[in-house]
Design an enzyme around this catalytic site. Structure first.
Site, PDB file in Angstrom:
ATOM      1  N   ASP A  40      -5.783   9.282   9.884  1.00  0.00           N
ATOM      2  CA  ASP A  40      -4.418   8.822  10.366  1.00  0.00           C
ATOM      3  C   ASP A  40      -3.955   9.313  11.481  1.00  0.00           C
ATOM      4  O   ASP A  40      -4.286  10.371  11.817  1.00  0.00           O
ATOM      5  CB  ASP A  40      -3.314   9.241   9.261  1.00  0.00           C
ATOM      6  CG  ASP A  40      -3.849   8.338   7.881  1.00  0.00           C
ATOM      7  OD1 ASP A  40      -3.737   7.089   7.880  1.00  0.00           O
ATOM      8  OD2 ASP A  40      -4.038   8.893   6.683  1.00  0.00           O
ATOM      9  N   GLU A  51       0.792  -1.129   0.112  1.00  0.00           N
ATOM     10  CA  GLU A  51       0.068   0.158   0.021  1.00  0.00           C
ATOM     11  C   GLU A  51       0.915   1.312  -0.083  1.00  0.00           C
ATOM     12  O   GLU A  51       1.714   1.249   0.865  1.00  0.00           O
ATOM     13  CB  GLU A  51      -0.766  -0.010   1.348  1.00  0.00           C
ATOM     14  CG  GLU A  51      -1.988  -0.869   1.309  1.00  0.00           C
ATOM     15  CD  GLU A  51      -2.758  -1.079   2.677  1.00  0.00           C
ATOM     16  OE1 GLU A  51      -3.627  -2.026   2.655  1.00  0.00           O
ATOM     17  OE2 GLU A  51      -2.547  -0.253   3.356  1.00  0.00           O
TER      18      GLU A  51
END
Length: 270
Positions: A60, A49
């Site tokens: 995040d 990824e």
């Protein structure tokens, strides 16, 4: 079959989970990031990824937020990220690569242009965390029409009423966020993960990858016994953050990747 389908099918034959590694494109700079990217498969990454840097990565945690800041400070953008994929593909034609991030940079790049350029570069899938299934027509549908998988996130708060909707149009694999909150947060209990995987398997035949909170080979091995894929990101990025040189960053990430891979590969060996 797509590269993702092929890889997960191969690993199923081998009775082991995939090690899925996440790094942010351009962190800490283009050349170091490309060296890490090129080195990951040999270090044991089964699926990669690659984060698309964005100014407001709200899903995040601190480690990946700082990675975004470093990458943007080094002038990384979506065009350079696609160039990085092209350079990676010059030496690797079989490791699946998924771009992960937010819709804003894709929107500014232009969706049709992005899909065409991503496909040409060798991108296999997309994880776009702020594109719910209600907006499939904007990105998911045209991406899949071009042969790019669209991977959905599911969480502990995705209930049985919502889950079929989230999985509608999903392809490649399902990414289960084992801790509700931001990336890099504390690890989930194995009992919770086992229950979640069983619930997801009642709704989909897609491979299930577990992420968020996995930092050690031991944790990776424990998850690898339960799921089809083990996702590690923040722990790898911490090595980039603490490195005093490009060489140290590359060595730190690839060494941890190799240790995690060994944990995953031994997980189901009796």
């Amino acid at each position: 079959m797509s590269r993702l389908q092929t890889r997960f099918a191969q690993l199923k034959e081998q009775n082991r989970a995939a090690l899925v590694t996440f790094v942010t494109a351009g962190d800490p700079n283009y050349d170091t990031s490309l060296a890490i990217l090129k080195g990951l498969p040999a270090a044991g990454a089964d699926v990669i990824e690659l984060g698309m840097p964005f100014t407001d990565p709200m899903a995040d945690g601190p480690a990946i937020q700082l990675a975004n800041i470093r990458a943007l400070g080094a002038k990384q953008n979506l065009a350079k990220t696609l160039q990085m994929v092209r350079e990676f593909r010059e030496g690797n034609s079989d490791t699946p690569l998924v771009l992960m991030g937010y819709f804003n940079p894709i929107h500014h790049y232009g969706v049709p242009r992005f899909i065409a350029d991503a496909k040409a570069a060798g991108v296999d899938g997309l994880i776009v965390v702020d594109m719910p299934p209600e907006h499939n027509s904007e990105l998911c549908d045209p991406a899949q029409a071009a042969g790019i998988d669209f991977i959905r996130l599911t969480t502990p708060t995705t209930d049985d009423a919502r889950l079929p909707k989230v999985l509608d149009g999903s392809s490649g694999f399902v990414y289960y966020v084992s801790v509700a909150g931001v990336t890099g947060a504390g690890a989930a209990t194995l009992e919770h993960v086992e229950e979640a995987v069983a619930r997801l398997r009642r709704h989909t035949d897609l491979p299930i990858s577990i992420g968020f909170g996995i930092r050690t080979p031991e944790q990776a091995a424990a998850i690898a016994r339960l799921a089809d894929g083990v996702v590690v990101g923040s722990a790898l990025i911490d090595h980039i953050a603490s490195a005093e040189s490009s060489e140290q960053a590359v060595d730190g990430v690839l060494s941890l990747c190799a240790a995690l891979s060994e944990g995953v590969r031994k997980a189901r060996v009796s």
